[in-house]
Structures are given as structure tokens and as C-alpha cells.
Design a protein around this motif. Structure first.
Motif, PDB file in Angstrom:
ATOM      1  N   VAL A   1       0.486  -0.906  -0.181  1.00 44.45           N
ATOM      2  CA  VAL A   1       0.181  -0.025   0.106  1.00 44.45           C
ATOM      3  C   VAL A   1       0.604   1.471   0.311  1.00 44.45           C
ATOM      4  O   VAL A   1       1.219   2.065  -0.352  1.00 44.45           O
ATOM      5  CB  VAL A   1      -0.802  -0.048   1.094  1.00 44.45           C
ATOM      6  N   SER A   2       1.399   1.017   0.395  1.00 44.68           N
ATOM      7  CA  SER A   2       3.147   2.358   0.675  1.00 44.68           C
ATOM      8  C   SER A   2       3.420   2.951  -0.696  1.00 44.68           C
ATOM      9  O   SER A   2       3.521   3.756  -1.430  1.00 44.68           O
ATOM     10  CB  SER A   2       4.244   1.995   1.609  1.00 44.68           C
ATOM     11  N   ASP A   3       3.364   1.757  -1.956  1.00 45.77           N
ATOM     12  CA  ASP A   3       3.842   2.116  -2.980  1.00 45.77           C
ATOM     13  C   ASP A   3       2.933   2.839  -3.884  1.00 45.77           C
ATOM     14  O   ASP A   3       2.533   3.709  -4.806  1.00 45.77           O
ATOM     15  CB  ASP A   3       3.597   0.626  -3.924  1.00 45.77           C
ATOM     16  N   ILE A   4       0.837   2.127  -3.600  1.00 46.52           N
ATOM     17  CA  ILE A   4       0.615   3.475  -4.514  1.00 46.52           C
ATOM     18  C   ILE A   4      -0.344   4.794  -3.754  1.00 46.52           C
ATOM     19  O   ILE A   4       0.094   5.645  -4.273  1.00 46.52           O
ATOM     20  CB  ILE A   4      -0.868   2.008  -4.322  1.00 46.52           C
ATOM     21  N   ALA A   5       0.831   5.251  -1.957  1.00 42.57           N
ATOM     22  CA  ALA A   5       0.361   6.078  -1.570  1.00 42.57           C
ATOM     23  C   ALA A   5       1.555   6.924  -2.115  1.00 42.57           C
ATOM     24  O   ALA A   5       0.759   8.252  -2.311  1.00 42.57           O
ATOM     25  CB  ALA A   5       0.388   5.710  -0.573  1.00 42.57           C
TER      26      ALA A   5
ATOM     27  N   GLU B   1      -6.615   6.948   2.626  1.00 46.71           N
ATOM     28  CA  GLU B   1      -7.438   5.708   3.024  1.00 46.71           C
ATOM     29  C   GLU B   1      -5.865   4.354   2.438  1.00 46.71           C
ATOM     30  O   GLU B   1      -5.974   3.730   3.451  1.00 46.71           O
ATOM     31  CB  GLU B   1      -8.635   5.481   1.500  1.00 46.71           C
ATOM     32  N   ALA B   2      -5.673   5.510   2.115  1.00 55.53           N
ATOM     33  CA  ALA B   2      -3.991   4.162   2.399  1.00 55.53           C
ATOM     34  C   ALA B   2      -3.103   3.829   3.423  1.00 55.53           C
ATOM     35  O   ALA B   2      -2.910   3.055   4.037  1.00 55.53           O
ATOM     36  CB  ALA B   2      -2.586   4.323   1.489  1.00 55.53           C
ATOM     37  N   GLU B   3      -3.230   5.277   4.305  1.00 57.69           N
ATOM     38  CA  GLU B   3      -2.787   4.442   5.732  1.00 57.69           C
ATOM     39  C   GLU B   3      -3.639   4.579   6.507  1.00 57.69           C
ATOM     40  O   GLU B   3      -3.009   3.732   7.738  1.00 57.69           O
ATOM     41  CB  GLU B   3      -2.899   6.797   5.917  1.00 57.69           C
TER      42      GLU B   3
END
Length: 211
Positions: A148-152, A206-208
Motif C-alpha cells: 500500500v505504500s507504493d500506491i500511496a 485511505e492508504a494510511e
């Protein structure tokens, strides 16, 4: 042209006395990198059992968005060259002869036409980037949370593309002689900036949740 260069060659071309490729092309590159990271998140999701256990409707929409992003990434890559070509069009108009009234009139008309092209090019980057971001709620909640850090980062890169391209719109607006047209483009640019900021805030929130 530029989109086919090795990374180091493109960096060296930017880091040179040549004014192109410049900020608009770099904005398009940022956007395409943002899409690539977001697609990586999707790549790392679709083979997982958790994804295959999702409702079929969710899976279908996820995959549609995933496929759409590939086409948009290609458009952003093309925009790297398009923005440099738009700049070259402006320079060609600037260097037109201006020794007679007829030449000065032709030059002025060519410069206005080239300026509109130089506005449309970075605006297209803004529009593409916000359009892509607007689909990410189909992806983030249902993907592989280990990535998810990558899409953030992808979201941040797309927002950077919007803001960066916005500066390239603004600098060309000052050359427009038509006040109404300049005001209209200013409004369109500000709308894209607002959309991007809103999407960035929502998507990072959302990502966080999963970090």
C-alpha cells in the motif's frame, strides 16, 4: 523521442542548457511513474487468495481500472514528447520574421496559436492525472496491503504531475491576448488543482489505514 531514452540520458537532457524537455515533460514523467506504481500495487494483488475471495463485481471493477490505467500511462508517456513539441512550436513562432506589418501580424497570430497549444499540453497532463486518481478507490481498499505504500507514492506522484503541469499552464497564460480565453483557462486549471488536492487527501487517508 524522449520517452524512449534511458533514464540517465533523459536526466542529462533535462540537466542541460536546452530548455526542452522541461517542466511539462517532467510532470508527464511523474504522472506515468505514479500510474506504474499504482499498477504494481494491482499486479501484486490480483494473484492473491484474498483478492479472488472478493465479490465478483468488485474484482471486475478492479480489473477494469487496472486495464484503464495502462492506457492512461501510455498517454502520459506520449505527453513527455508532446509538451516539448508544444514548446518548440512557441519558439518557432517567436523566431518568425517581423520586418513588415504583414510579417508582424502573421507572427502575432502564430504566437497566439502556439501559446494555446502550450497551454493545452500541460493541461492535458493535469486532466489525465486527476482522472486516474479518481478511480483509485476501486483499487486501494481491495489490494495487497503489503504494497500500500507504493500506491500511496503513486498518488503523490500523480498529484505532483498535476501541480507541476499547472505551473506550465500558468506561465503560458500570461502570453494570451484574449482576456476571456485567459480567464477560462485559468478557471479550468484551478478546477484540476482542486480536484487533485481533494483526491490526494482522500486516497492517502485511505492508504494510511493500512500502514
Amino acid at each position: 523521442m524522449y520517452q524512449e531514452m534511458k533514464i540517465i540520458d533523459f536526466l542529462n537532457e533535462v540537466d542541460s542548457p536546452s530548455p526542452a524537455p522541461g517542466g511539462g515533460s517532467v510532470a508527464a514523467l511523474c504522472g506515468s511513474l505514479g500510474v506504474a506504481l499504482s499498477r504494481m500495487y494491482a499486479h501484486l494483488s490480483i494473484s492473491k487468495k484474498r483478492f479472488k475471495d472478493l465479490d465478483e463485481t468488485v474484482q471486475i471493477q478492479f480489473l477494469r481500472t487496472f486495464q484503464m490505467m495502462e492506457a492512461k500511462r501510455s498517454e502520459l508517456l506520449e505527453a513527455i514528447d508532446q509538451d516539448s513539441e508544444a514548446y518548440n512550436t512557441v519558439m518557432e513562432a517567436i523566431h518568425m520574421p517581423k520586418d513588415s506589418d504583414e510579417q508582424r501580424t502573421a507572427r502575432s497570430e502564430a504566437m497566439q496559436k502556439a501559446t494555446i497549444t502550450a497551454i493545452e499540453s500541460p493541461y492535458h497532463i493535469m486532466e489525465l492525472s486527476t482522472e486516474i486518481m479518481s478511480t483509485f478507490m476501486d483499487i486501494i481498499p481491495f489490494g495487497n496491503k503489503n504494497a500500500v505504500s507504493d500506491i500511496a507514492v503513486g498518488v503523490l506522484m500523480l498529484d505532483t504531475a498535476v501541480k507541476s503541469a499547472g505551473y506550465n499552464v500558468r506561465i503560458n497564460l500570461s502570453s494570451l491576448q484574449d482576456d476571456a480565453l485567459r480567464t477560462a483557462w485559468q478557471k479550468r486549471m484551478e478546477e484540476q488543482l482542486s480536484k487533485s488536492e481533494s483526491w490526494k487527501t482522500l486516497l492517502l487517508r485511505e492508504a494510511e489505514k493500512y500502514l
